[in-house]
Motif scaffolding. Sequence first.
Motif, mmCIF file in Angstrom:
data_model
loop_
_atom_site.group_PDB
_atom_site.id
_atom_site.type_symbol
_atom_site.label_atom_id
_atom_site.label_comp_id
_atom_site.label_asym_id
_atom_site.label_seq_id
_atom_site.Cartn_x
_atom_site.Cartn_y
_atom_site.Cartn_z
ATOM 1 N N GLU A 581 0.834 -1.174 0.038
ATOM 2 C CA GLU A 581 0.029 -0.153 0.145
ATOM 3 C C GLU A 581 0.659 1.267 -0.106
ATOM 4 O O GLU A 581 0.269 2.305 -0.412
ATOM 5 N N PHE A 582 2.207 1.129 0.407
ATOM 6 C CA PHE A 582 2.853 2.366 0.606
ATOM 7 C C PHE A 582 4.309 2.105 -0.259
ATOM 8 O O PHE A 582 5.206 3.117 -0.086
ATOM 9 N N GLY A 583 4.158 1.237 -1.282
ATOM 10 C CA GLY A 583 5.276 1.393 -2.324
ATOM 11 C C GLY A 583 5.618 0.043 -2.530
ATOM 12 O O GLY A 583 4.881 -0.926 -2.290
ATOM 13 N N TRP A 584 6.775 -0.100 -2.913
ATOM 14 C CA TRP A 584 7.609 -1.516 -3.071
ATOM 15 C C TRP A 584 7.734 -2.188 -1.788
ATOM 16 O O TRP A 584 8.144 -1.721 -0.592
ATOM 17 N N PRO A 585 7.130 -3.413 -1.694
ATOM 18 C CA PRO A 585 7.037 -4.123 -0.454
ATOM 19 C C PRO A 585 8.533 -4.199 0.368
ATOM 20 O O PRO A 585 8.438 -4.002 1.606
ATOM 21 N N ALA A 586 9.509 -4.491 -0.353
ATOM 22 C CA ALA A 586 10.706 -4.708 0.173
ATOM 23 C C ALA A 586 11.300 -3.299 0.982
ATOM 24 O O ALA A 586 12.144 -3.288 1.871
ATOM 25 N N ASP A 587 10.665 -2.015 0.520
ATOM 26 C CA ASP A 587 11.215 -1.043 0.882
ATOM 27 C C ASP A 587 10.507 -0.648 2.423
ATOM 28 O O ASP A 587 11.013 0.587 2.974
ATOM 29 N N ALA A 588 9.732 -1.394 2.809
ATOM 30 C CA ALA A 588 8.971 -1.187 4.088
ATOM 31 C C ALA A 588 9.969 -1.479 5.335
ATOM 32 O O ALA A 588 9.741 -1.188 6.399
ATOM 33 N N LEU A 589 10.856 -2.399 5.123
ATOM 34 C CA LEU A 589 11.829 -2.770 6.121
ATOM 35 C C LEU A 589 12.599 -1.635 6.785
ATOM 36 O O LEU A 589 12.982 -0.779 6.039
ATOM 37 N N GLY A 590 12.469 -1.595 8.041
ATOM 38 C CA GLY A 590 13.205 -0.399 8.869
ATOM 39 C C GLY A 590 12.259 0.575 9.195
ATOM 40 O O GLY A 590 12.476 1.575 9.687
ATOM 41 N N ARG A 591 10.966 0.684 8.441
ATOM 42 C CA ARG A 591 10.065 1.616 8.791
ATOM 43 C C ARG A 591 9.074 1.241 9.964
ATOM 44 O O ARG A 591 9.250 0.134 10.177
ATOM 45 N N ASP A 592 8.439 2.388 10.391
ATOM 46 C CA ASP A 592 7.530 2.185 11.456
ATOM 47 C C ASP A 592 6.099 2.070 11.227
ATOM 48 O O ASP A 592 5.617 2.761 10.178
ATOM 49 N N VAL A 593 5.627 0.938 11.839
ATOM 50 C CA VAL A 593 3.915 0.695 11.666
ATOM 51 C C VAL A 593 3.471 1.744 12.933
ATOM 52 O O VAL A 593 3.651 1.708 14.010
ATOM 53 N N THR A 594 2.675 2.437 12.673
ATOM 54 C CA THR A 594 2.002 3.502 13.463
ATOM 55 C C THR A 594 0.474 3.348 13.555
ATOM 56 O O THR A 594 -0.293 3.177 12.732
ATOM 57 N N ILE A 595 -0.232 3.828 14.747
ATOM 58 C CA ILE A 595 -1.726 4.025 14.889
ATOM 59 C C ILE A 595 -1.759 5.077 16.079
ATOM 60 O O ILE A 595 -1.279 4.720 17.201
ATOM 61 N N GLY A 596 -2.438 5.829 15.812
ATOM 62 C CA GLY A 596 -2.535 7.008 16.737
ATOM 63 C C GLY A 596 -1.474 7.659 17.547
ATOM 64 O O GLY A 596 -0.198 7.831 16.845
ATOM 65 N N ASN A 597 -1.234 7.686 18.727
ATOM 66 C CA ASN A 597 -0.096 8.172 19.360
ATOM 67 C C ASN A 597 0.549 6.955 20.071
ATOM 68 O O ASN A 597 1.254 7.109 21.141
ATOM 69 N N ALA A 598 0.153 6.019 19.841
ATOM 70 C CA ALA A 598 0.937 4.687 20.270
ATOM 71 C C ALA A 598 2.288 4.274 19.932
ATOM 72 O O ALA A 598 2.564 4.866 18.754
ATOM 73 N N PRO A 599 3.027 3.890 20.679
ATOM 74 C CA PRO A 599 4.458 3.595 20.099
ATOM 75 C C PRO A 599 4.600 2.864 19.054
ATOM 76 O O PRO A 599 3.916 1.867 18.802
ATOM 77 N N PRO A 600 5.388 3.193 17.904
ATOM 78 C CA PRO A 600 5.412 2.635 16.828
ATOM 79 C C PRO A 600 5.969 1.074 16.811
ATOM 80 O O PRO A 600 6.653 0.774 17.898
ATOM 81 N N TRP A 601 5.900 0.203 15.817
ATOM 82 C CA TRP A 601 6.580 -0.827 15.671
ATOM 83 C C TRP A 601 7.624 -0.678 14.617
ATOM 84 O O TRP A 601 7.058 -0.342 13.362
ATOM 85 N N ARG A 602 8.694 -1.272 14.560
ATOM 86 C CA ARG A 602 9.584 -1.091 13.453
ATOM 87 C C ARG A 602 9.622 -2.413 12.759
ATOM 88 O O ARG A 602 9.857 -3.421 13.371
ATOM 89 N N ILE A 603 9.486 -2.315 11.564
ATOM 90 C CA ILE A 603 9.262 -3.461 10.462
ATOM 91 C C ILE A 603 10.561 -4.153 10.536
ATOM 92 O O ILE A 603 11.602 -3.616 9.822
ATOM 93 N N ILE A 604 10.708 -5.446 10.846
ATOM 94 C CA ILE A 604 11.900 -6.296 10.419
ATOM 95 C C ILE A 604 11.776 -7.304 9.468
ATOM 96 O O ILE A 604 12.821 -8.171 9.018
ATOM 97 N N GLY A 605 10.597 -7.605 8.806
ATOM 98 C CA GLY A 605 10.312 -8.630 8.011
ATOM 99 C C GLY A 605 9.019 -8.524 7.095
ATOM 100 O O GLY A 605 8.013 -7.642 7.402
ATOM 101 N N VAL A 606 8.767 -8.842 6.096
ATOM 102 C CA VAL A 606 7.748 -8.817 5.134
ATOM 103 C C VAL A 606 7.630 -10.327 4.661
ATOM 104 O O VAL A 606 8.181 -10.971 4.264
ATOM 105 N N VAL A 607 6.243 -10.801 4.775
ATOM 106 C CA VAL A 607 5.831 -12.206 4.460
ATOM 107 C C VAL A 607 4.774 -12.324 3.674
ATOM 108 O O VAL A 607 4.125 -11.022 3.208
#
Length: 810
Positions: A581-607
Amino acid sequence: MPDERIRLIADLAISVPLQFSREVTQDARHALRLWARRPWHTGFAILALAIGIGANTGVFSVVNALLLRSLPFQDPGRLASLSNFFPPHDSAEQFHAWRHQSTYLADAALVDQQDINLGGVGESRRAHLSHASWNFFSMLGAQPVLGRGFAPGEDVPGRDAVAVIGYGLWQGLFGGDRRALGSTIRINGIPLTIIGIAPPGFNYPGNAVLWKPATFTPGNNGWETIARLKPRITWPQAREVFAAEADRLWPNRTYLQKIKYPSRMTELRDALAGPTRKASLVLMACVVLILLIACTNVANLLMARTADRATELSIRSALGASRARLSQQLLTECMLLSLAASIAGLVVAFWTTSVAAKLQPAPLASQAYSILDGRVLCFAIAVSVFSGLLFGVLPSLYAGRIHTFGTRGSTDNRGSRLTREALVAAQVMLTIVLLAASISVGRAFVNLMRIDRGFNRNGLVTVNVSLEGTTYRLDDQGLAHFQPDDRRRAYFQEALARIRRLPGVASASATEFLPIYATGFMGGPFGLDGRPGKENSMIVPVFPDYFRTMGGRILWGREFTGAEVQGDARVAVVNELFASEFGWPADALGRDVTIGNAPPWRIIGVVKGMDYMTDGANSSQIFVPAQSPGGFFSTFVARVNGRPEDCLAMIRDAIRSVDPQVPVFGVKTMEQRLSDALARPQFYKTAVLCFAAFALLLAVIGVYGIVSYTVARRTHEMGVRMALGTTPARLRVSLLKQGLIPIAAGAVPGIAGAVLSGRLLESLVDGAKSVNATTYAASVLFIALIAAIGIWAATRSIARLGIAEILRSE
């Protein structure tokens, strides 16, 4: 004079029925003698009709239960299901004030359902619980057989520690003891007092076995709303007011949301039936076609018999029997044949209802399919009479035109021959329609099985556990306090360690939501680096080695380590759909999953995404380390070497040994879970294919029978033609051409009917699509090939007869 007229009328009223009964009895005895002479023909006719009548009766019993028969509630025709509708429900007072002010609803109730741990009596077990507003039982008109239902105000915190249990649960836990009232049970560790016993067979919604008052919380939109219409309000009027109120209560709904989540008011019976309603109508149409094919086949058979009995019937006509009397005799034989087939069809009907009962969905668990229902029995009688008349009219009309006797077998009546060929054409037409429908439904199921589900189901063992109510302590007020998350995590780690030490186990892990079998989800509008996604995503807590154990495919990056799960690391593995949804799937590595003001999750893998809805990995998925496992119920997964069925008991016992008070359930292989999830579409596919195969068999037998009869009737003619120089091979080719004419005549309307039925199936069966022209052509050629083989086999006797023998047979 008036007395004589009265006596005459009385005599006629007595003598006419007596004479008719004597004639019918005489005709019945004559029919039985004829059946004894040709048991194979009679047996085939009874078998064909028995399957047609029995299948119709059995499937109609399902349609009757789903669409016609009333639900076990008071005045069920006024009950409605309100979907995607959110009445005010932040508190009990708010909801009850809304329902009292409604201008079109006499009453409304909120219900919810979940699986829980039930304890307090015997060993802990899993049970299906329904939360409901206090007026649930009174609105449905289903009062408990013992004790009472919920009282006003018992859906308010502090007064809601009560429960009504199902009749079956009462028998199982307490042996039907009336002293169960006032007893205490525990639901996820929370004590509840039993105040009532539900009536036998009452298990709405979703096969519930106990009910407790609802707990209203602000913002909870997981409730289902059911309602009862006011007496003088019609359904169109109610739907009009409902639509306006739905828009008022959800004012910020966008146009796309209205399309995707439309608010609907439907009859509760239709809402419970769901997709089963459409599938039942498809099966009903199939069995009606089977009945028509069987009737045309039997009519053809009886017309051939009637022609063979021309001498007998002509003698009876010469002795004074009228056309009506001859027709009455044949109709009596047909009705007797239909009666025998109906009795045999009861076995087919009983088998059909038994299979349907086993495959019914949970929302319809309160339905009972029975052939002893009055409406079903009336339908069976009507089908039997209709069948007897349908296949008996043509032979009766044909018999009424027989005047002379001593006719030769070669002088076959042209009209009767055309009628028999028309019946064969009708069989072919109906068979093509049913064959095309079976191909369409079968192809939909094959496509369903070919879906890439994102995991390898072979060699996978699954076991469910739930920790709710099992790790607790009670304070002085009797309130449950659950242990910290580290105690829960320690339970899973110990269980996984014991599983991994078992012989034959290659790897093991656990998850909160298992593919195919998940009953609930956590999720929301997750985004990437603060940029929101287009659709809501589901979040799946998992343990280490989850993807390796499930046979998932990591496309980029890696999965979680044990240290990351133990340390509550804010890392995530996302599926390819979310990342794309946000571009080339491999480029998601190292970026953050966010929702509201909750602490983000760092992406370590794409399955590769996993299938959670039996229709493919079509949702955005975010996998995170399990921080508080066992919140709903969790599932252990183990990949084993060898047959997974052999490891079920071993793995179950290893998990149970960690803490005996934790309920262990759902001990199945992944293959079994997938088979259970697809049992209903597989049943429909199998049923339709069986119906199509039987229709094809009937059509082939019909073609074979008509050709065999033609050969027998035209023996003298063929002998003359052979005497004039025609070879047996030419005669067989000629008969082959003549036999294929009704096949071709039935193919044209059959293809037209198949096209129409294909379009109808697209709207009734998920995934069904109209077959293409190649499939139509292949179906026609297949039927023609089978018929040609049957014709060639039916004419094989010509080559073995000599000319003198043929002429001498006349």
